[in-house]
Design an enzyme around this catalytic site. Sequence first.
Site, mmCIF file in Angstrom:
data_model
loop_
_atom_site.group_PDB
_atom_site.id
_atom_site.type_symbol
_atom_site.label_atom_id
_atom_site.label_comp_id
_atom_site.label_asym_id
_atom_site.label_seq_id
_atom_site.Cartn_x
_atom_site.Cartn_y
_atom_site.Cartn_z
ATOM 1 N N GLY A 211 0.802 -1.224 0.000
ATOM 2 C CA GLY A 211 0.000 0.000 0.000
ATOM 3 C C GLY A 211 0.824 1.258 0.000
ATOM 4 N N HIS B 135 -0.094 3.997 8.785
ATOM 5 C CA HIS B 135 -0.854 3.375 7.697
ATOM 6 C C HIS B 135 -1.798 2.289 8.185
ATOM 7 C CE1 HIS B 135 1.145 5.320 4.234
ATOM 8 N NE2 HIS B 135 2.065 5.548 5.160
ATOM 9 N N ARG C 224 5.982 -10.962 3.609
ATOM 10 C CA ARG C 224 6.653 -11.353 4.853
ATOM 11 C C ARG C 224 7.013 -12.844 4.871
ATOM 12 N NH1 ARG C 224 2.601 -7.584 8.446
ATOM 13 N NH2 ARG C 224 2.978 -5.789 7.146
ATOM 14 N N ASP D 280 -8.334 -3.272 8.393
ATOM 15 C CA ASP D 280 -7.411 -2.698 7.422
ATOM 16 C C ASP D 280 -7.354 -1.195 7.661
ATOM 17 O OD1 ASP D 280 -5.683 -2.750 5.305
ATOM 18 O OD2 ASP D 280 -7.055 -3.810 3.970
ATOM 19 N N LEU E 299 -6.362 0.123 -0.252
ATOM 20 C CA LEU E 299 -6.293 0.836 -1.524
ATOM 21 C C LEU E 299 -6.911 0.047 -2.659
ATOM 22 C CD1 LEU E 299 -2.702 2.309 -1.185
ATOM 23 C CD2 LEU E 299 -4.871 3.538 -1.097
ATOM 24 N N ASP F 215 0.200 25.798 41.102
ATOM 25 C CA ASP F 215 0.054 24.482 40.436
ATOM 26 C C ASP F 215 0.106 24.632 38.924
ATOM 27 O OD1 ASP F 215 -0.762 22.460 42.652
ATOM 28 O OD2 ASP F 215 -1.947 24.253 43.083
ATOM 29 N N ASP G 80 -1.021 29.033 34.124
ATOM 30 C CA ASP G 80 -1.184 27.938 33.165
ATOM 31 C C ASP G 80 -2.627 27.656 32.799
ATOM 32 O OD1 ASP G 80 -1.696 26.835 35.805
ATOM 33 O OD2 ASP G 80 -1.812 24.928 34.737
HETATM 34 C C1 GDG Z 1 -0.985 -0.714 4.207
HETATM 35 C C2 GDG Z 1 -2.222 -0.827 5.107
HETATM 36 C C3 GDG Z 1 -3.312 0.974 3.765
HETATM 37 C C4 GDG Z 1 -1.364 -5.882 -4.747
HETATM 38 N N1 GDG Z 1 -1.144 -6.862 -5.634
HETATM 39 C C5 GDG Z 1 -0.459 -6.335 -6.661
HETATM 40 C C6 GDG Z 1 -0.273 -4.987 -6.400
HETATM 41 N N2 GDG Z 1 -0.835 -4.728 -5.219
HETATM 42 C C7 GDG Z 1 -0.919 -3.408 -4.608
HETATM 43 C C8 GDG Z 1 -2.336 -2.889 -4.711
HETATM 44 C C9 GDG Z 1 -2.400 -1.881 -3.598
HETATM 45 C C10 GDG Z 1 -1.374 -2.428 -2.615
HETATM 46 O O1 GDG Z 1 -0.651 -3.455 -3.238
HETATM 47 C C11 GDG Z 1 -2.031 -2.989 -1.375
HETATM 48 O O2 GDG Z 1 -2.442 -1.914 -0.582
HETATM 49 P P1 GDG Z 1 -3.509 -2.022 0.564
HETATM 50 O O3 GDG Z 1 -3.910 -0.658 0.956
HETATM 51 O O4 GDG Z 1 -4.674 -2.805 0.061
HETATM 52 O O5 GDG Z 1 -2.832 -2.837 1.754
HETATM 53 P P2 GDG Z 1 -1.373 -2.930 2.539
HETATM 54 O O6 GDG Z 1 -0.287 -3.388 1.662
HETATM 55 O O7 GDG Z 1 -1.644 -3.770 3.714
HETATM 56 O O8 GDG Z 1 -1.054 -1.431 2.982
HETATM 57 C C12 GDG Z 1 -3.462 -0.435 4.332
HETATM 58 C C13 GDG Z 1 -2.003 1.114 3.024
HETATM 59 O O9 GDG Z 1 -0.889 0.686 3.818
HETATM 60 C C14 GDG Z 1 -1.768 2.567 2.606
HETATM 61 O O10 GDG Z 1 -1.796 3.407 3.711
HETATM 62 O O11 GDG Z 1 -4.368 1.207 2.863
HETATM 63 O O12 GDG Z 1 -4.593 -0.486 5.167
HETATM 64 O O13 GDG Z 1 -2.356 -2.145 5.619
HETATM 65 O O14 GDG Z 1 -2.005 -0.622 -4.039
HETATM 66 O O15 GDG Z 1 -2.545 -2.345 -5.966
HETATM 67 N N3 GDG Z 1 0.366 -4.162 -7.246
HETATM 68 C C15 GDG Z 1 0.833 -4.701 -8.394
HETATM 69 N N4 GDG Z 1 0.693 -6.008 -8.686
HETATM 70 C C16 GDG Z 1 0.060 -6.850 -7.863
HETATM 71 O O16 GDG Z 1 -0.085 -8.026 -8.151
HETATM 72 N N5 GDG Z 1 1.476 -3.926 -9.268
#
Ligand code: GDG
Length: 736
Positions: free
Chosen positions: A27, A161, A307, A368, A372, A499, A680
């Site tokens: 993300g 995040h 991970r 979550d 995104l 105080d 204060d």
């Molecule tokens: C953390 C927070 C928060 C996934 N598969 C592919 C691919 N992706 C990209 C998606 C998306 C991203 O990975 C996943 O983002 P998320 O927001 O769903 O989740 P986290 O990775 O856990 O992110 C989350 C985020 O930070 C931002 O603040 O929303 O809650 O956990 O963008 O598109 N991208 C590509 N190929 C894939 O197969 N290119």
Amino acid sequence: MGKLIMVSNRLPVTIEADGSARRTTGGLASALEGADLPGEQIWVGWPGGAAEDFEDLEKVRAELLESGVAPVFLSQDDLDGFYEGYANSTLWPLLHYMVERARFSADWWLAYQRVNRKFADVIAEVADENDQIWIHDYHLFLLPAMLRRRKKGLRIGFFLHTPFCSSEIFRVLPERAEILKGLLGADVIGFHTYSYLRHFRSSLLRVLGWESEMEGIWHDGREVHMGVYPIGHNHAGFDEVMRQPGFPEIVESHLQDLAGKRMILNVERLDYTKGLPQKLAAMRRFLERNPDKRDDVLFVLIAVPSRLGVQEYDSLTEEVQREVGAINGEFGKVGHAPVQFLHRGFPLADLAAFYALAEVCLVTPLRDGMNLVAKEFLDCQRPEFSSRPGVLVLSEFAGAANELSHAIQVNPHDVDEVATALNRALEMPDAERRNRIGMMQGRLRKQDSGAWTRRFLKDLDQVPPTDERAVIMDLKSLAGQIAGQAHAGRKIGLFLDYDGTLRDFVDEPDLAVPDVELPALLRDLAAFPGLSVAVVSGRAPAFLEQHLGGLGVTLVGEHGYRWLDGGEGEWTLFNPHVNIEWKPAIREHLEQASLLTPGTHVEEKQSALVWHYRKADPEFGSWRARGLLDELTSMAANLPVTVHHGKKIVEISSLQVSKGAAVDYLLQAWECETALVAGDDQTDETMIMLTPENIEFHAVRVGGGPTRAAYRTDIQGMRRFLDELRAGLRSNKPNS
Ligand code: GDG
């Protein structure tokens, strides 16, 4: 303007042992790719791999630095204890409400501190005064405070995040206090949603006992701003790939692969918070209940490995693979397996094509921060690429649910509900689908990752530069100036609240006695010819006289109701005609409130009544106090009283009595030519707001909150000021 230093555990690229680079999935990486950051930037982060594995560490470092990346190399030990351990096996599950998955280890905590320090070291090397530092995520909770100690003049922002869990969960963490204090080193702390901000504030209250405002908290002599900044997706990136001439072919090739099946899409980083097993249970229920649709639908589960090597993640992969096999075994037929598990990442263009072609996007994390994928799916819904518009089925436990109210929202734990939602989505008429997408799409495209970045950095930019924050410096020259005037024979008055101004608050007010140095300090100041000192307090006479009597310092008690000239003799009333007939009715009301609120009591003063809630449950106490304040304000509309909400108290006092009125009286009585008042809280503002004629008047606010005072400092700064003043008075050749 200084440069922008972006700091995240992972760099947006992974550097291989031979020095080559590969893009990171997740993300944070994908949002920031489209963020279009302004000005000169440096990225600080872990480049991937263990430091021991790099062939030539210094060479990689030098090359990366040239391209604006300052790497933080981590040893295998660091990675075990910090990354796999504390960050991902303690903090990550807790922040996502999965207490039973969280594991604790003192060694991991040591590694977490060590790695945060390593980040601080690298940043200290590349940062200059007035640079903006933007730190991302839970791996680096301690970094803001470490960095602030290490280097002055930085503007430090922190964005989380993940969710910030309820304080009831956060309290489980053994190092909860250190984590909160670490974060408060930042100038701006950002969260995705209002709930996360609320949970953070109640953790401050319940873990540290620190009250905060919605906008922030006064801490360590500065304002820490808190805000809600929902992250957006990389709209520009998706728009660009979809506009490329080759894109229709990519869509076409996936359409061929689908062979007329209706795609139900899931995209995620494989993580237990995303709820894949629960999702599979819902798919199974859906297939059981809808035999007529078994041959029509294809569940495409794209799960990017994440991970790897962390035990929970390895066993999750096995569990998913087993269940996918079982569902296909039960519901598949020759030539069609209803579930496809694709355990790998895809290029952005393929991802956009999947989003465009999906009839349903199933985004059902258990928790979550934002998610995104939901936003990206909606953005890629463009009529030119698919025959039918798609439907978003979204977990109510994703931060995105706040913004995407036109999705079908579900409880991901409720297998029946998700299965029903799937069917409802597939049956939904096209007009309704289009309508729902339209309601969400416009806003999403505007609130994209670029807009998010600009909003956060704008707030960070508004943090005042160091010299404006360093009010304590101003007090030093003020001390010199007043000492000079005293030496020149001017008559000077110091009016100091007790105080929160000369002494810290403690849970038990009776224990807040002066430290050993304070009486001597006040005595020395008051002993200087022409300089008079008054301690102006809300406290009862007995306490003041016992601890500060006999020092040559005038004592003003009960917020200006009575005073003891020079700290000895008889207490006198400032105004013998004060009306206190209102007390019985108000006392009864306050006593009633105390009965209903454990841990509170009523204190009776001659001209005031005080309801104390210091020992009550902090949230319950302040909620009751706000209610009481409303009630009393309307009850007292026609009475000669003022109602005031102070630190853990609600006080009702006679209108004819105030610290301001008392100080006004003493200013005349002492014929002051220069005066300084310090306090204060709101009761002290009555002194601060005085505008005496022909007197050089200085006002100091100690701590946070709105004030008319020209100077602001903290308790230590106030004590330092008095020390410096004493030193100035003692020296033969004063500053002037
Ligand atoms: C953390 C927070 C928060 C996934 N598969 C592919 C691919 N992706 C990209 C998606 C998306 C991203 O990975 C996943 O983002 P998320 O927001 O769903 O989740 P986290 O990775 O856990 O992110 C989350 C985020 O930070 C931002 O603040 O929303 O809650 O956990 O963008 O598109 N991208 C590509 N190929 C894939 O197969 N290119």
